[in-house]
Design an enzyme around this catalytic site. Structure first.
Site, PDB file in Angstrom:
ATOM      1  N   ARG A  48       0.763  -1.306   0.071  1.00 29.21           N
ATOM      2  CA  ARG A  48      -0.123   0.065   0.151  1.00 29.21           C
ATOM      3  C   ARG A  48       0.786   1.365   0.205  1.00 29.21           C
ATOM      4  O   ARG A  48       0.519   2.192   0.224  1.00 29.21           O
ATOM      5  CB  ARG A  48      -0.947  -0.108   1.323  1.00 29.21           C
ATOM      6  CG  ARG A  48      -2.174  -0.980   1.088  1.00 29.21           C
ATOM      7  CD  ARG A  48      -2.596  -1.223   2.206  1.00 29.21           C
ATOM      8  NE  ARG A  48      -2.258  -1.877   3.171  1.00 29.21           N
ATOM      9  CZ  ARG A  48      -2.863  -2.248   4.366  1.00 29.21           C
ATOM     10  NH1 ARG A  48      -4.048  -1.932   4.608  1.00 29.21           N
ATOM     11  NH2 ARG A  48      -2.268  -2.573   5.423  1.00 29.21           N
ATOM     12  N   ASP A  91      -4.146  -1.582  -2.873  1.00 23.75           N
ATOM     13  CA  ASP A  91      -5.170  -1.522  -1.735  1.00 23.75           C
ATOM     14  C   ASP A  91      -5.347  -2.673  -1.570  1.00 23.75           C
ATOM     15  O   ASP A  91      -6.472  -3.162  -2.329  1.00 23.75           O
ATOM     16  CB  ASP A  91      -5.920  -0.178  -1.629  1.00 23.75           C
ATOM     17  CG  ASP A  91      -6.631  -0.126  -0.267  1.00 23.75           C
ATOM     18  OD1 ASP A  91      -6.533  -1.051   0.388  1.00 23.75           O
ATOM     19  OD2 ASP A  91      -7.104   0.889   0.188  1.00 23.75           O
ATOM     20  N   PHE A  92      -5.243  -3.717  -0.659  1.00 24.70           N
ATOM     21  CA  PHE A  92      -5.586  -4.935  -0.741  1.00 24.70           C
ATOM     22  C   PHE A  92      -7.000  -5.242  -0.558  1.00 24.70           C
ATOM     23  O   PHE A  92      -7.561  -6.306  -1.386  1.00 24.70           O
ATOM     24  CB  PHE A  92      -5.058  -5.731   0.469  1.00 24.70           C
ATOM     25  CG  PHE A  92      -3.462  -5.725   0.856  1.00 24.70           C
ATOM     26  CD1 PHE A  92      -2.753  -5.764  -0.438  1.00 24.70           C
ATOM     27  CD2 PHE A  92      -2.923  -5.471   1.777  1.00 24.70           C
ATOM     28  CE1 PHE A  92      -1.251  -5.567  -0.088  1.00 24.70           C
ATOM     29  CE2 PHE A  92      -1.730  -5.453   1.862  1.00 24.70           C
ATOM     30  CZ  PHE A  92      -0.874  -5.280   0.925  1.00 24.70           C
ATOM     31  N   LYS A 147       2.022 -17.548   8.608  1.00 25.32           N
ATOM     32  CA  LYS A 147       1.397 -17.958   9.824  1.00 25.32           C
ATOM     33  C   LYS A 147       1.213 -16.461  10.652  1.00 25.32           C
ATOM     34  O   LYS A 147       1.807 -15.841  10.316  1.00 25.32           O
ATOM     35  CB  LYS A 147       2.232 -19.081  10.696  1.00 25.32           C
ATOM     36  CG  LYS A 147       3.608 -18.605  10.935  1.00 25.32           C
ATOM     37  CD  LYS A 147       3.856 -18.854  12.169  1.00 25.32           C
ATOM     38  CE  LYS A 147       3.790 -17.682  13.318  1.00 25.32           C
ATOM     39  NZ  LYS A 147       4.744 -17.164  13.905  1.00 25.32           N
ATOM     40  N   ASP A 176       5.670 -22.590   7.794  1.00 25.18           N
ATOM     41  CA  ASP A 176       6.043 -22.592   9.025  1.00 25.18           C
ATOM     42  C   ASP A 176       7.667 -22.716   8.952  1.00 25.18           C
ATOM     43  O   ASP A 176       8.038 -23.650   8.700  1.00 25.18           O
ATOM     44  CB  ASP A 176       5.472 -23.826   9.698  1.00 25.18           C
ATOM     45  CG  ASP A 176       6.033 -23.704  11.178  1.00 25.18           C
ATOM     46  OD1 ASP A 176       7.067 -23.306  11.378  1.00 25.18           O
ATOM     47  OD2 ASP A 176       5.105 -23.922  12.289  1.00 25.18           O
ATOM     48  N   HIS A 177       8.233 -21.461   9.064  1.00 22.29           N
ATOM     49  CA  HIS A 177       9.679 -21.550   8.498  1.00 22.29           C
ATOM     50  C   HIS A 177      10.508 -22.413   9.410  1.00 22.29           C
ATOM     51  O   HIS A 177      11.590 -22.771   9.048  1.00 22.29           O
ATOM     52  CB  HIS A 177      10.060 -20.177   8.525  1.00 22.29           C
ATOM     53  CG  HIS A 177      10.421 -19.210   9.933  1.00 22.29           C
ATOM     54  ND1 HIS A 177       9.606 -18.939  10.715  1.00 22.29           N
ATOM     55  CD2 HIS A 177      11.613 -19.364  10.607  1.00 22.29           C
ATOM     56  CE1 HIS A 177      10.320 -18.426  11.996  1.00 22.29           C
ATOM     57  NE2 HIS A 177      11.511 -18.848  11.671  1.00 22.29           N
ATOM     58  N   LYS A 181      14.247 -25.114   8.586  1.00 20.79           N
ATOM     59  CA  LYS A 181      15.503 -25.363   9.260  1.00 20.79           C
ATOM     60  C   LYS A 181      16.177 -26.613   9.216  1.00 20.79           C
ATOM     61  O   LYS A 181      15.372 -27.781   9.162  1.00 20.79           O
ATOM     62  CB  LYS A 181      15.441 -24.819  10.814  1.00 20.79           C
ATOM     63  CG  LYS A 181      15.012 -23.637  10.955  1.00 20.79           C
ATOM     64  CD  LYS A 181      14.886 -23.373  12.417  1.00 20.79           C
ATOM     65  CE  LYS A 181      14.210 -21.791  12.805  1.00 20.79           C
ATOM     66  NZ  LYS A 181      15.068 -20.568  12.846  1.00 20.79           N
ATOM     67  N   GLU A 215      14.001 -16.863  22.955  1.00 18.30           N
ATOM     68  CA  GLU A 215      14.473 -15.680  22.367  1.00 18.30           C
ATOM     69  C   GLU A 215      15.019 -14.812  23.272  1.00 18.30           C
ATOM     70  O   GLU A 215      14.481 -14.455  24.154  1.00 18.30           O
ATOM     71  CB  GLU A 215      13.579 -15.190  21.362  1.00 18.30           C
ATOM     72  CG  GLU A 215      13.076 -16.270  20.369  1.00 18.30           C
ATOM     73  CD  GLU A 215      11.973 -15.432  19.659  1.00 18.30           C
ATOM     74  OE1 GLU A 215      12.323 -14.824  18.618  1.00 18.30           O
ATOM     75  OE2 GLU A 215      10.793 -15.619  19.932  1.00 18.30           O
ATOM     76  N   HIS A 239       5.058 -23.470  15.361  1.00 16.24           N
ATOM     77  CA  HIS A 239       6.512 -23.897  15.480  1.00 16.24           C
ATOM     78  C   HIS A 239       6.822 -24.888  16.394  1.00 16.24           C
ATOM     79  O   HIS A 239       7.161 -26.109  16.151  1.00 16.24           O
ATOM     80  CB  HIS A 239       7.519 -22.715  15.849  1.00 16.24           C
ATOM     81  CG  HIS A 239       7.566 -21.529  14.816  1.00 16.24           C
ATOM     82  ND1 HIS A 239       7.149 -21.592  13.231  1.00 16.24           N
ATOM     83  CD2 HIS A 239       7.761 -20.105  15.120  1.00 16.24           C
ATOM     84  CE1 HIS A 239       7.209 -20.538  12.978  1.00 16.24           C
ATOM     85  NE2 HIS A 239       7.616 -19.581  13.856  1.00 16.24           N
ATOM     86  N   LYS A 338       9.954 -14.658  24.885  1.00 14.09           N
ATOM     87  CA  LYS A 338      10.794 -13.530  24.415  1.00 14.09           C
ATOM     88  C   LYS A 338      11.581 -13.121  25.660  1.00 14.09           C
ATOM     89  O   LYS A 338      11.023 -13.168  26.834  1.00 14.09           O
ATOM     90  CB  LYS A 338       9.699 -12.566  23.866  1.00 14.09           C
ATOM     91  CG  LYS A 338       9.057 -13.162  22.835  1.00 14.09           C
ATOM     92  CD  LYS A 338       9.141 -12.111  21.698  1.00 14.09           C
ATOM     93  CE  LYS A 338       8.650 -12.307  20.402  1.00 14.09           C
ATOM     94  NZ  LYS A 338       9.375 -13.087  19.304  1.00 14.09           N
TER      95      LYS A 338
HETATM   96  C1  BG6 Z   1       8.126 -15.952  14.115  1.00 12.54           C
HETATM   97  C2  BG6 Z   1       7.650 -15.249  15.033  1.00 12.54           C
HETATM   98  O1  BG6 Z   1       7.414 -17.038  13.387  1.00 12.54           O
HETATM   99  O2  BG6 Z   1       9.389 -16.856  14.564  1.00 12.54           O
HETATM  100  C3  BG6 Z   1       8.520 -14.214  15.776  1.00 12.54           C
HETATM  101  O3  BG6 Z   1       6.582 -14.490  14.570  1.00 12.54           O
HETATM  102  C4  BG6 Z   1       9.837 -14.964  16.330  1.00 12.54           C
HETATM  103  O4  BG6 Z   1       7.834 -13.524  17.101  1.00 12.54           O
HETATM  104  C5  BG6 Z   1      10.234 -15.829  15.134  1.00 12.54           C
HETATM  105  O5  BG6 Z   1      10.543 -14.023  16.785  1.00 12.54           O
HETATM  106  C6  BG6 Z   1      11.377 -16.486  15.536  1.00 12.54           C
HETATM  107  O6  BG6 Z   1      12.096 -17.305  14.269  1.00 12.54           O
HETATM  108  P1  BG6 Z   1      13.552 -17.847  14.372  1.00 12.54           P
HETATM  109  O7  BG6 Z   1      13.733 -18.407  13.215  1.00 12.54           O
HETATM  110  O8  BG6 Z   1      14.387 -16.598  14.553  1.00 12.54           O
HETATM  111  O9  BG6 Z   1      13.754 -18.676  15.547  1.00 12.54           O
END
Ligand code: BG6
Length: 487
Positions: A48, A91-92, A147, A176-177, A181, A215, A239, A338
């Protein structure tokens, strides 16, 4: 040189957001430099933000320099990469504003079209509807959903249904990243390519399992997002649940996407529900207060960004039971927070003691075997074995020795997970993405806990930034006669 290069149109919705600059653009830059993306590809940043092509290229370059390892940036490489970059204003939720995107895509001859929705999930439905309206969805198109998909089962269903009105399940890649890994994928190799693991992996041999994703960072300017979600929705529902599934699942019959997803869903369906009656003894929620990390003072969660009131948890710990044959009586303790002492993500498989110990060990307890799979900050797999101390003492003394199982990773890039997953979307391989029933089953299980928390059945604890969470988290494990693995 790599396999066949792919010519793709990759459209990033929400392209001026944090995720896009921090993770997606760097990942695409590396894929392009490594020859996985053809020079005819287009990376279309949709946002946007009204911006000229020159401004867009300038900003992308600045952000790349900020977010990738300095030695991986090269002026020459960027000169080539910038030819792929396009910025389009949309604009979505305003269908008329998609015209420019249509014009650009109509000119493209690339068969492959990937829309990456990195916006708030509330826009997913509108975006898909407009893509359909303007004829921008082809049978080969794919859509990637970031996500968390929704805030609970009901909203997740609504969003998924909206997307499913325009894309088929096979075209949808729910990312889901953590699944990208390397160590996480290595769990499959460790468990299913090593015969020695097979007979050990159950309640006969394993005492309990711990999953920690800690974290040291706070919410990093994402307060607006984070405060609506909190640790349970931001980390645990996705995760940590995915990690738990990979550790607990039965051997799939092949590496095929559905075989793996079928087994993960079975785990999610076997999770013993945490009820209103036992939620207080099985869960902990907490918020951080001011403290210090690495000697640096950090403000509390309620002291940042002018916030003074919030009941959002920045830490969650749960005791999870899986009701099936393999895991009967083996608790999984999971926690994420966190502003903890340090960045540390690990899975600990704690084995049982030997049935009868013949060692006195000078009155010292003999520890039992432990397998630690560390995801972050450095990847490793460590098996602790018990060894004789090599000395001449009269009574044999024992000590714990570590066997390192992991070879150093060759691809040491901050964005490795996103690279792998984006490449999988480009290759049309959905194995590492979540199927609809996985997302829904995870929400279903988590929802009961969230509802009980909302009804204040579990008190919100506080913890000092820079520690490993509140004492209630230690208690959660200690009351079963165990403790968290801390290095
Ligand atoms: C994300 C969360 O999916 O993953 C963040 O929204 C988090 O809040 C992050 O900090 C952590 O990812 P990684 O790969 O740094 O452990």
């Amino acid at each position: 040189m790599n396999e066949i290069k792919n010519s793709s149109d990759i459209i990033i919705f929400g392209a001026y957001g944090d995720l896009s600059f921090r993770k997606l653009i760097p990942a695409l830059y590396h894929l392009f430099n490594d020859d996985y993306l053809d020079a005819d590809s287009k990376i279309i940043s949709v946002s946007r933000q009204k911006t000229s092509q020159e401004e867009h290229i300038k900003l992308t370059k600045e952000k790349l320099i900020e977010f990738i390892e300095p030695e991986l940036f090269s002026e020459d490489a960027f000169e080539k990469f910038k030819k792929l970059l396009h910025a389009v204003y949309v604009d979505f939720s305003d269908n008329d504003t998609y015209k420019d995107l249509k014009k650009l895509l109509d000119k493209s001859t690339n068969e492959d079209r990937i829309s990456y929705l990195s916006t708030s999930p509330s826009f997913f439905g509108d975006i898909c509807k407009s893509l359909n309206h303007w004829g921008l969805i082809k049978p080969s198109s794919r859509v990637v959903l970031e996500k968390p998909i929704g805030r609970d089962l009901e909203s997740a269903r609504e969003i998924n249904n909206q997307v499913l009105s325009y894309f088929t399940e096979n075209q949808i890649y729910r990312i889901d990243h953590y699944l990208g890994k390397n160590t996480v994928q290595n769990i499959l190799a460790l468990r299913f390519a090593n015969r020695i693991m097979m007979p050990l992996w159950d309640s006969t041999n394993i005492d309990h399992i711990q999953i920690t994703v800690a974290e040291s960072v706070g919410v990093e300017g994402r307060w607006g997002y984070y405060d609506q979600f909190g640790a349970m929705r931001d980390m645990i529902q996705n995760h940590l649940m995915q990690l738990l599934c990979l550790i607990a699942m039965e051997p799939p019959c092949s590496l095929d996407a559905n075989s793996i997803r079928d087994e993960k869903v079975k785990v999610l369906r076997s999770l013993r529900p945490i009820t209103r009656e036992n939620v207080a003894s099985n869960t902990v929620r907490a918020q951080y207060e001011k403290g210090s990390i690495n000697g640096q003072p950090v403000p509390g969660y309620l002291e940042g960004d002018g916030v003074s009131e919030s009941t959002t948890e920045t830490f969650a710990a749960l005791k999870v039971d899986i009701d099936n044959w393999r895991w009967n009586g083996v608790p999984f303790y999971i926690r994420s927070g966190k502003r903890m002492q340090k960045r540390n993500s690990e899975i600990v498989i704690q084995f049982k003691n030997v049935p009868h110990s013949i060692f006195q060990n000078n009155g010292e307890p003999v520890s039992s075997n432990r397998l630690v799979i560390t995801l972050q900050p450095e990847e490793s797999i460590t098996l602790s074995l018990i060894n004789k101390v090599p000395d001449l003492s009269k009574n044999m003394r024992l000590e714990e020795v570590d066997l390192e199982l992991m070879t150093p990773c060759t691809l040491k890039r901050k964005n490795e997970a996103y690279e792998r997953l984006l490449l999988d979307v480009i290759r049309s391989n959905p194995t590492l993405f979540m199927r609809l029933d996985e997302v829904e089953s995870a929400w279903k299980w988590v929802d009961t806990i969230l509802e009980a928390w909302e009804d204040n059945l579990v008190p919100m604890k506080k913890y000092t930034a820079g520690t490993n969470g509140p004492s209630a988290s230690i208690q959660l494990v200690a009351k079963d006669g165990r403790d968290w693995h801390e290095e």
